[in-house]
Design a protein around this motif. Structure first.
Motif, PDB file in Angstrom:
ATOM      1  N   ALA A 105       0.832  -1.207   0.000  1.00 41.72           N
ATOM      2  CA  ALA A 105       0.000   0.000   0.000  1.00 41.72           C
ATOM      3  C   ALA A 105       0.865   1.254   0.000  1.00 41.72           C
ATOM      4  N   LEU A 108       2.513   1.623  -3.482  1.00 42.65           N
ATOM      5  CA  LEU A 108       1.577   2.013  -4.539  1.00 42.65           C
ATOM      6  C   LEU A 108       1.074   3.442  -4.374  1.00 42.65           C
ATOM      7  N   THR A 109       0.886   3.875  -3.121  1.00 43.16           N
ATOM      8  CA  THR A 109       0.357   5.223  -2.883  1.00 43.16           C
ATOM      9  C   THR A 109       1.466   6.260  -2.730  1.00 43.16           C
ATOM     10  N   VAL A 118      -5.362   2.559   4.562  1.00 37.49           N
ATOM     11  CA  VAL A 118      -5.769   1.386   3.776  1.00 37.49           C
ATOM     12  C   VAL A 118      -5.615   0.113   4.607  1.00 37.49           C
ATOM     13  N   LEU A 246     -10.302   3.542  -0.971  1.00 34.85           N
ATOM     14  CA  LEU A 246      -9.131   3.167  -1.758  1.00 34.85           C
ATOM     15  C   LEU A 246      -8.959   1.655  -1.805  1.00 34.85           C
ATOM     16  N   THR A 249     -11.157   0.110  -4.468  1.00 34.98           N
ATOM     17  CA  THR A 249     -11.005   0.634  -5.837  1.00 34.98           C
ATOM     18  C   THR A 249      -9.583   0.368  -6.333  1.00 34.98           C
ATOM     19  N   THR A 250      -8.695   1.284  -6.098  1.00 34.15           N
ATOM     20  CA  THR A 250      -7.330   1.189  -6.625  1.00 34.15           C
ATOM     21  C   THR A 250      -6.558   0.000  -6.073  1.00 34.15           C
ATOM     22  N   LEU A 251      -6.754  -0.319  -4.797  1.00 37.65           N
ATOM     23  CA  LEU A 251      -5.969  -1.377  -4.155  1.00 37.65           C
ATOM     24  C   LEU A 251      -6.804  -2.634  -3.889  1.00 37.65           C
ATOM     25  N   LEU A 252      -7.762  -2.913  -4.744  1.00 36.84           N
ATOM     26  CA  LEU A 252      -8.636  -4.077  -4.576  1.00 36.84           C
ATOM     27  C   LEU A 252      -7.841  -5.386  -4.585  1.00 36.84           C
TER      28      LEU A 252
END
Length: 502
Positions: A105, A108-109, A118, A246, A249-252
């Motif tokens: 996480a 990626l962020t 997250v 998040l 969505t983005t980190l599913l």
């Protein structure tokens, strides 16, 4: 004439021994969390001001509840020798959340605070999932052989607890061997210590004093611990809610990590409750899985990011003769220690070689329970169920630093170590079923193993369709072989799963 009510004490001398064993287990996890997160670049205000207080809330709530649950069982069965379940952060799950959720996480962020939120959301969801799994917990426990479940627990005890802690014990032999001797005399042989002190307390006092006397303690680490003293209030926040958006969505993709590790956590709770049942204290698997799940989610509401569970070391507390007092004390001490930043301070004060022998005893007691609580005919199943964790230990400890060495020993080590809890239980269950000549059950367990290998819960590094094809084919062949004997109608042996050892 009515039976007089037995007094169940709030605290007794034996609780002190169990407290130190549980305290060391939890404090090791807290220190690993702090060091790892700081090393990843998470700021101290998040680590000491949010994550550790959130974990402490979960630990307090769970320990206080299980102390209440022990008192309820003592009243129900009119016994004074009931031991409360140990509770804390699951060590394997902790590592998965550290390096499978928090680190990805953050990478990626690119934002430590956002990554923490997250992870909080992931922890909150994990707790709700385990609470939902609790609805079938008792059913699963009834249909899995005790030898398989306790064999899996014994595998963890042999490798990650007794084995690993024996290594730590001997890192400073002058201290470790003396403390090991005190532990064997006081906890295994139950011989009283000087001044009638609890054995674990006497071991820690003597070992720590000797460490400072011979200069084996790290004085620099001790002085550094003062930098983290302060006041960190236990306050709820909305980080879990902010992280949900998040996460879904983005980190599913992180859900492919969260789902299997939550299932593992639920199985770990079930195994440890079964171990306590074998030791004499029967608790509800469903209730414990629900409490563990809700405790995890509660910790997330306060900023925690690590799921909690009934500890594998509970049987060690039972062997020590503990009641509910050690659980109450553990919860209270962790709340206070976290609020005032004492975790690093305490960890720096006591060398690892001083407390490691106590955990060696815990591992020894768990292995002994796995055999003592099963009939001798099931010993092969217990032994088989222990073996996947040997592979898991090798893969976990050496695969990252020396993968070619592990691969050179055997190409199967990595695959067997992945999903070790599941493969341990299923291989042990197949063995028990065959010993009982229950070939239909053995066929069912082999098919379940094939299905889990198919989706990647076993023998694969991640969830995927047809994740471990060779293992899928192997388990299907096992199922066909067992089914042939079931079709032939082999006379079943009389099962003896719950009786004591010969």
């Amino acid at each position: 004439m009515s039976t007089p009510r037995v007094h169940y004490p709030w605290y007794k001398k034996e609780d002190t021994d169990a407290f130190f064993a549980l305290f060391q287990n939890n404090i090791a996890n807290f220190v690993i969390i702090a060091i790892s997160m700081l090393g990843m670049g998470f700021p101290a205000e998040i680590v000491f001001g949010q994550v550790l207080p959130g974990a402490a809330v979960a630990v307090m709530a769970g320990n206080f509840y299980y102390a209440f649950s022990a008192a309820r069982l003592a009243r129900k069965e009119n016994r004074a020798d009931v031991t409360a379940l140990s509770y804390g952060i699951s060590t394997p799950v902790m590592f998965v959340f550290l390096f499978g959720v928090l680190l990805p996480a953050k990478n990626l962020t690119g934002d430590a605070e956002l990554a923490w939120k997250v992870a909080v959301a992931a922890c909150f969801i994990s707790g709700l999932i385990e609470a939902a799994i609790s609805l079938i917990g008792n059913w699963v426990q009834r249909h899995l052989p005790r030898a398989a479940m306790l064999g899996a627990v014994a595998g963890v005890a042999l490798t990650f607890i007794a084995g690993e802690m024996l290594f730590k014990t001997l890192e400073i032999p002058v201290i470790g061997l003396l403390v090991l001797a005190i532990t064997i005399v006081g906890l295994v042989a139950r011989v009283s210590m000087p001044f009638r002190l609890p054995a674990s307390l006497f071991a820690i006092v003597v070992g720590t004093a000797l460490a400072y006397l011979i200069g084996a303690a790290d004085g620099g680490k001790f002085s550094d611990a003062f930098t983290h003293l302060g006041f960190y209030p236990l306050l709820p926040n909305l980080a879990w809610y902010e992280g949900l958006g998040l996460l879904f969505t983005t980190l599913l993709a992180l859900m492919t990590v969260i789902l299997p590790i939550t299932l593992y956590n639920a199985i770990e709770t079930m195994n440890n409750v079964e171990a306590m049942s074998a030791a004499g204290d029967s608790y509800s698997v469903r209730e414990c899985q629900a409490v563990d799940g809700l405790g995890t989610s509660l910790g997330a509401l306060f900023g925690g990011v690590f799921p909690t569970t009934v500890y594998i070391a509970t049987v060690g507390s039972k062997w020590m003769g503990a009641g509910r007092g050690y659980s109450l004390l553990n919860g209270a001490v962790y709340g206070l220690a976290t609020m005032f930043g004492l975790i690093a301070f305490i960890a720096a004060l006591i060398p690892v070689s001083v407390v490691a022998p106590i955990l060696v005893f815990v591992g020894m007691s768990m292995i002994a329970t796995a055999f003592n609580s099963n009939h001798a005919r099931y010993y092969p199943a217990v032994a088989l169920a222990m073996l996947p964790y040997f592979a898991n230990y090798l893969a976990t400890r050496f695969n990252r630093g020396a993968p070619e060495v592990v691969e050179g020993i055997s190409s199967a080590i990595g695959a067997l170590g992945q999903g070790a809890m599941f493969s341990a239980i299923l291989l042990g269950a197949m063995c028990v079923a065959v010993i009982d000549r229950q070939f239909r059950q053995a066929t069912t367990f082999a098919l379940v193993a094939a299905a889990m290998a198919f989706v990647g819960l076993m023998h694969a590094p991640k969830l995927a369709w047809y994740a471990a094809p060779d293992f899928v084919h192997g388990y299907l062949l096992m199922a066909l072989f067992f089914a042939w004997y079931a079709w032939r109608g082999v006379e079943p042996a009389e099962p003896e799963r719950v009786t004591g050892a010969d």
